[in-house]
Scaffold this active site. Structure first.
Site, PDB file in Angstrom:
ATOM      1  N   SER A  16       0.848  -1.190   0.000  1.00  8.19           N
ATOM      2  CA  SER A  16       0.000   0.000   0.000  1.00  8.19           C
ATOM      3  C   SER A  16       0.882   1.238   0.000  1.00  8.19           C
ATOM      4  O   SER A  16       1.624   1.484   0.958  1.00  8.19           O
ATOM      5  CB  SER A  16      -0.892   0.005   1.241  1.00  8.19           C
ATOM      6  OG  SER A  16      -1.402   1.312   1.430  1.00  8.19           O
ATOM      7  N   MET A  23      -8.605   8.444  -0.234  1.00  7.80           N
ATOM      8  CA  MET A  23      -9.474   8.833   0.891  1.00  7.80           C
ATOM      9  C   MET A  23      -9.989  10.249   0.665  1.00  7.80           C
ATOM     10  O   MET A  23      -9.228  11.128   0.262  1.00  7.80           O
ATOM     11  CB  MET A  23      -8.676   8.831   2.188  1.00  7.80           C
ATOM     12  CG  MET A  23      -8.051   7.493   2.501  1.00  7.80           C
ATOM     13  SD  MET A  23      -7.148   7.619   4.027  1.00  7.80           S
ATOM     14  CE  MET A  23      -6.466   5.971   4.119  1.00  7.80           C
ATOM     15  N   ASP A  79      -4.604   3.664  -2.047  1.00  5.49           N
ATOM     16  CA  ASP A  79      -5.677   4.069  -1.140  1.00  5.49           C
ATOM     17  C   ASP A  79      -6.098   5.510  -1.386  1.00  5.49           C
ATOM     18  O   ASP A  79      -5.343   6.437  -1.114  1.00  5.49           O
ATOM     19  CB  ASP A  79      -5.194   3.962   0.315  1.00  5.49           C
ATOM     20  CG  ASP A  79      -5.050   2.528   0.766  1.00  5.49           C
ATOM     21  OD1 ASP A  79      -6.043   1.785   0.691  1.00  5.49           O
ATOM     22  OD2 ASP A  79      -3.934   2.147   1.176  1.00  5.49           O
ATOM     23  N   MET A 115     -11.872   4.849  -0.632  1.00  2.00           N
ATOM     24  CA  MET A 115     -12.554   5.125   0.639  1.00  2.00           C
ATOM     25  C   MET A 115     -13.212   6.484   0.464  1.00  2.00           C
ATOM     26  O   MET A 115     -12.757   7.516   0.975  1.00  2.00           O
ATOM     27  CB  MET A 115     -11.534   5.108   1.788  1.00  2.00           C
ATOM     28  CG  MET A 115     -11.127   3.697   2.160  1.00  2.00           C
ATOM     29  SD  MET A 115      -9.605   3.634   3.085  1.00  2.00           S
ATOM     30  CE  MET A 115      -8.421   3.621   1.749  1.00  2.00           C
ATOM     31  N   HIS A 167      -8.248   1.283  -4.071  1.00  2.00           N
ATOM     32  CA  HIS A 167      -9.197   1.113  -2.956  1.00  2.00           C
ATOM     33  C   HIS A 167      -9.794   2.483  -2.664  1.00  2.00           C
ATOM     34  O   HIS A 167      -9.129   3.349  -2.111  1.00  2.00           O
ATOM     35  CB  HIS A 167      -8.409   0.546  -1.757  1.00  2.00           C
ATOM     36  CG  HIS A 167      -9.208   0.410  -0.499  1.00  2.00           C
ATOM     37  ND1 HIS A 167      -8.607   0.220   0.727  1.00  2.00           N
ATOM     38  CD2 HIS A 167     -10.546   0.425  -0.274  1.00  2.00           C
ATOM     39  CE1 HIS A 167      -9.552   0.130   1.659  1.00  2.00           C
ATOM     40  NE2 HIS A 167     -10.721   0.253   1.086  1.00  2.00           N
ATOM     41  N   HIS A 202      -1.283  -1.463  -4.252  1.00  2.00           N
ATOM     42  CA  HIS A 202      -2.532  -1.073  -3.586  1.00  2.00           C
ATOM     43  C   HIS A 202      -2.536   0.440  -3.390  1.00  2.00           C
ATOM     44  O   HIS A 202      -1.624   1.004  -2.779  1.00  2.00           O
ATOM     45  CB  HIS A 202      -2.643  -1.807  -2.256  1.00  2.00           C
ATOM     46  CG  HIS A 202      -3.938  -1.600  -1.544  1.00  2.00           C
ATOM     47  ND1 HIS A 202      -5.098  -2.261  -1.880  1.00  2.00           N
ATOM     48  CD2 HIS A 202      -4.266  -0.785  -0.509  1.00  2.00           C
ATOM     49  CE1 HIS A 202      -6.082  -1.875  -1.068  1.00  2.00           C
ATOM     50  NE2 HIS A 202      -5.599  -0.980  -0.222  1.00  2.00           N
ATOM     51  N   GLY A 257       1.103  -2.076   4.340  1.00  2.00           N
ATOM     52  CA  GLY A 257       1.644  -0.728   4.226  1.00  2.00           C
ATOM     53  C   GLY A 257       2.871  -0.556   5.103  1.00  2.00           C
ATOM     54  O   GLY A 257       4.006  -0.770   4.668  1.00  2.00           O
ATOM     55  N   SER A 258       2.642  -0.221   6.362  1.00  2.00           N
ATOM     56  CA  SER A 258       3.766   0.064   7.264  1.00  2.00           C
ATOM     57  C   SER A 258       4.701  -1.140   7.417  1.00  2.00           C
ATOM     58  O   SER A 258       5.913  -0.971   7.573  1.00  2.00           O
ATOM     59  CB  SER A 258       3.244   0.519   8.632  1.00  2.00           C
ATOM     60  OG  SER A 258       2.164  -0.263   9.034  1.00  2.00           O
ATOM     61  N   ASP A 302      -6.817  -6.086   4.481  1.00  2.00           N
ATOM     62  CA  ASP A 302      -6.166  -4.773   4.469  1.00  2.00           C
ATOM     63  C   ASP A 302      -6.178  -4.170   5.871  1.00  2.00           C
ATOM     64  O   ASP A 302      -7.246  -3.891   6.424  1.00  2.00           O
ATOM     65  CB  ASP A 302      -6.947  -3.872   3.493  1.00  2.00           C
ATOM     66  CG  ASP A 302      -6.295  -2.515   3.285  1.00  2.00           C
ATOM     67  OD1 ASP A 302      -5.200  -2.284   3.820  1.00  2.00           O
ATOM     68  OD2 ASP A 302      -6.907  -1.683   2.575  1.00  2.00           O
ATOM     69  N   GLY A 303      -4.979  -3.992   6.417  1.00  2.00           N
ATOM     70  CA  GLY A 303      -4.847  -3.303   7.692  1.00  2.00           C
ATOM     71  C   GLY A 303      -4.206  -4.156   8.771  1.00  2.00           C
ATOM     72  O   GLY A 303      -4.645  -5.267   9.052  1.00  2.00           O
ATOM     73  N   GLY A 304      -3.118  -3.627   9.329  1.00  2.00           N
ATOM     74  CA  GLY A 304      -2.497  -4.272  10.492  1.00  2.00           C
ATOM     75  C   GLY A 304      -1.770  -5.567  10.187  1.00  2.00           C
ATOM     76  O   GLY A 304      -1.549  -6.391  11.082  1.00  2.00           O
ATOM     77  N   MET A 347     -11.815  -5.581   5.469  1.00  2.00           N
ATOM     78  CA  MET A 347     -10.958  -4.647   6.208  1.00  2.00           C
ATOM     79  C   MET A 347     -10.642  -5.249   7.577  1.00  2.00           C
ATOM     80  O   MET A 347     -11.542  -5.673   8.306  1.00  2.00           O
ATOM     81  CB  MET A 347     -11.652  -3.291   6.407  1.00  2.00           C
ATOM     82  CG  MET A 347     -11.805  -2.454   5.149  1.00  2.00           C
ATOM     83  SD  MET A 347     -10.267  -2.071   4.282  1.00  2.00           S
ATOM     84  CE  MET A 347      -9.365  -1.133   5.523  1.00  2.00           C
ATOM     85  N   GLY A 356      -9.085   4.188   6.921  1.00  2.00           N
ATOM     86  CA  GLY A 356      -8.780   5.603   7.154  1.00  2.00           C
ATOM     87  C   GLY A 356      -7.338   5.931   7.444  1.00  2.00           C
ATOM     88  O   GLY A 356      -6.885   7.022   7.109  1.00  2.00           O
ATOM     89  N   PHE A 357      -6.609   5.003   8.034  1.00  2.00           N
ATOM     90  CA  PHE A 357      -5.211   5.307   8.378  1.00  2.00           C
ATOM     91  C   PHE A 357      -4.360   4.045   8.256  1.00  2.00           C
ATOM     92  O   PHE A 357      -4.844   2.949   8.520  1.00  2.00           O
ATOM     93  CB  PHE A 357      -5.099   5.814   9.824  1.00  2.00           C
ATOM     94  CG  PHE A 357      -5.881   7.064  10.075  1.00  2.00           C
ATOM     95  CD1 PHE A 357      -5.365   8.309   9.736  1.00  2.00           C
ATOM     96  CD2 PHE A 357      -7.161   6.997  10.614  1.00  2.00           C
ATOM     97  CE1 PHE A 357      -6.110   9.467   9.944  1.00  2.00           C
ATOM     98  CE2 PHE A 357      -7.917   8.143  10.823  1.00  2.00           C
ATOM     99  CZ  PHE A 357      -7.383   9.391  10.492  1.00  2.00           C
ATOM    100  N   GLY A 358      -3.105   4.246   7.913  1.00  2.00           N
ATOM    101  CA  GLY A 358      -2.148   3.146   7.944  1.00  2.00           C
ATOM    102  C   GLY A 358      -1.639   2.976   9.375  1.00  2.00           C
ATOM    103  O   GLY A 358      -1.892   3.819  10.239  1.00  2.00           O
TER     104      GLY A 358
HETATM  105  C1  DX5 Z   1      -6.311   1.839   5.560  1.00  2.00           C
HETATM  106  C2  DX5 Z   1      -5.835   1.529   4.172  1.00  2.00           C
HETATM  107  C3  DX5 Z   1      -4.734   0.553   4.137  1.00  2.00           C
HETATM  108  C4  DX5 Z   1      -3.463   1.002   4.818  1.00  2.00           C
HETATM  109  C5  DX5 Z   1      -2.875  -0.217   5.472  1.00  2.00           C
HETATM  110  O1  DX5 Z   1      -7.531   2.473   5.522  1.00  2.00           O
HETATM  111  O2  DX5 Z   1      -6.891   0.990   3.403  1.00  2.00           O
HETATM  112  O3  DX5 Z   1      -4.473   0.075   2.829  1.00  2.00           O
HETATM  113  O4  DX5 Z   1      -2.514   1.563   3.952  1.00  2.00           O
HETATM  114  O5  DX5 Z   1      -1.823   0.165   6.267  1.00  2.00           O
HETATM  115  P1  DX5 Z   1      -1.103  -0.829   7.274  1.00  2.00           P
HETATM  116  O6  DX5 Z   1      -0.685  -2.030   6.489  1.00  2.00           O
HETATM  117  O7  DX5 Z   1       0.028  -0.023   7.801  1.00  2.00           O
HETATM  118  O8  DX5 Z   1      -2.125  -1.184   8.329  1.00  2.00           O
HETATM  119 ZN    ZN Z   2      -6.465  -0.028   1.452  1.00  2.00          ZN
END
Ligand code: DX5
Ligand code: ZN
Length: 221
Positions: free
Chosen positions: A8, A37, A35, A68, A66, A33, A197-198, A175-177, A137, A142-144
Site C-alpha cells: 500500500s 481517501m 488508497d 474510501m 481502494h 494497492h 503498508g507500514s 487490508d490493515g495491520g 478490512m 482511514g489510516f495506515g
Molecule cells: C487503511 C488503508 C490501508 C493502509 C494499510 O484504511 O486501506 O491500505 O494503507 O496500512 P497498514 O498495512 O500499515 O495497516
Molecule cells: Zn487499502
C-alpha cells in the site's frame, strides 16, 4: 489460488514515490494497492487522480485502487482513465452498490467490494457472483499503521465459506495491520491478496518483502 502481496503506497515516502514503486516492481511484485481517501467516508484525505496518472506512466504493476470515498460511482470513469486496473468500493459508501459494481465492470476494469470490520458479510452476499474480489478490512479504514482487529480472522473464515457456498471463486483481500504476527492468521483463514503498508515500508523495503514472502511461502506451496 494465486497469492499476491499488495504493497500500500499510503505508507510510502511520497518524496521518493516513483523510486519506491520501481523497487517494488524490481522485486517482482505485481500488485500495487492505492488508497484514495476523501475526508468524508473516512476522516483523512490521501491523494487522487493526478498522482495515479503520474505513476501509471512509469509502472506496469496492476493498479488495485481502494476507494474510501462517499458515492464512488461518481468517480469510476476518472479512475479508469487515470490507470486503475481494479476498483474496490465500500459497500457502506454506495447508495446503489449493484449499480456501482456494474459501472466499474462496464468501464472495463475489475470490481471489488470492501467491508468495514462491523459490516456483516450477508449484506453483500447477493453480489458475490458479480465481483472480482472481496476486501475484508482488518482495521477501520482511514489510516495506515493501525492494529489488526482480532475478530477479523473469523470473518475471513466465514467469507471463505460463504464464497464456497455461493460457488463464487473470487479471492479474499485483507487490508490493515498486517505484520509478521498477523500474516499467518489471515493466510490460514483463507485470504490470498495481502495488503501491507507500514509492514513493508518501515525499515528496509527489500528485507521486509523477503520476510513477508517467506511467511507466505509456508502457506502457498
Ligand atoms: C487503511 C488503508 C490501508 C493502509 C494499510 O484504511 O486501506 O491500505 O494503507 O496500512 P497498514 O498495512 O500499515 O495497516
Ligand atoms: Zn487499502
Amino acid at each position: 489460488m494465486e497469492y499476491q502481496l499488495c504493497p500500500s503506497i499510503l505508507s510510502a515516502d511520497f518524496n521518493r514515490l516513483g523510486e519506491q514503486i520501481q523497487a517494488l516492481e524490481g522485486q517482482g511484485l505485481k500488485w500495487l494497492h492505492i488508497d484514495v481517501m476523501d475526508g468524508d467516508f473516512v476522516p483523512s484525505i490521501s491523494f487522487g487522480m493526478p498522482v495515479i496518472k503520474s505513476i501509471r506512466r512509469e509502472s506496469n504493476m496492476f493498479f488495485d485502487v481502494h476507494l474510501m470515498v462517499t458515492e464512488p460511482e461518481r468517480y469510476v470513469q476518472d479512475f479508469v482513465e487515470c490507470g486503475a486496473d481494479s476498483i474496490t468500493v465500500h459497500a457502506e459508501a454506495c447508495e446503489d452498490l449493484e449499480r456501482t459494481v456494474e459501472r466499474i465492470r462496464d468501464a472495463g476494469v475489475q470490481a471489488g467490494i470492501a467491508l468495514k470490520p462491523a459490516t456483516p458479510l450477508m449484506e453483500i452476499s447477493y453480489l458475490l457472483q458479480q465481483i472480482d474480489m472481496l476486501l475484508i478490512m482488518t482495521v477501520q479504514p482511514g489510516f495506515g499503521g493501525q492494529e489488526y482487529i482480532e475478530d477479523s480472522t473469523e470473518k475471513i473464515r466465514q467469507a471463505c465459506q460463504l464464497l464456497k457456498d455461493e460457488g463464487a471463486e473470487i479471492p479474499i483481500q485483507v487490508d490493515g495491520g498486517i505484520n509478521d504476527q498477523t500474516l499467518p492468521l489471515v493466510l490460514e483463514a483463507g485470504a490470498s491478496r495481502i495488503v501491507a503498508g507500514s509492514y513493508l515500508f518501515q525499515g528496509d523495503l527489500s528485507e521486509n518483502i523477503a520476510k513477508a514472502r517467506k511467511i507466505m511461502g509456508r502457506y502457498t506451496e
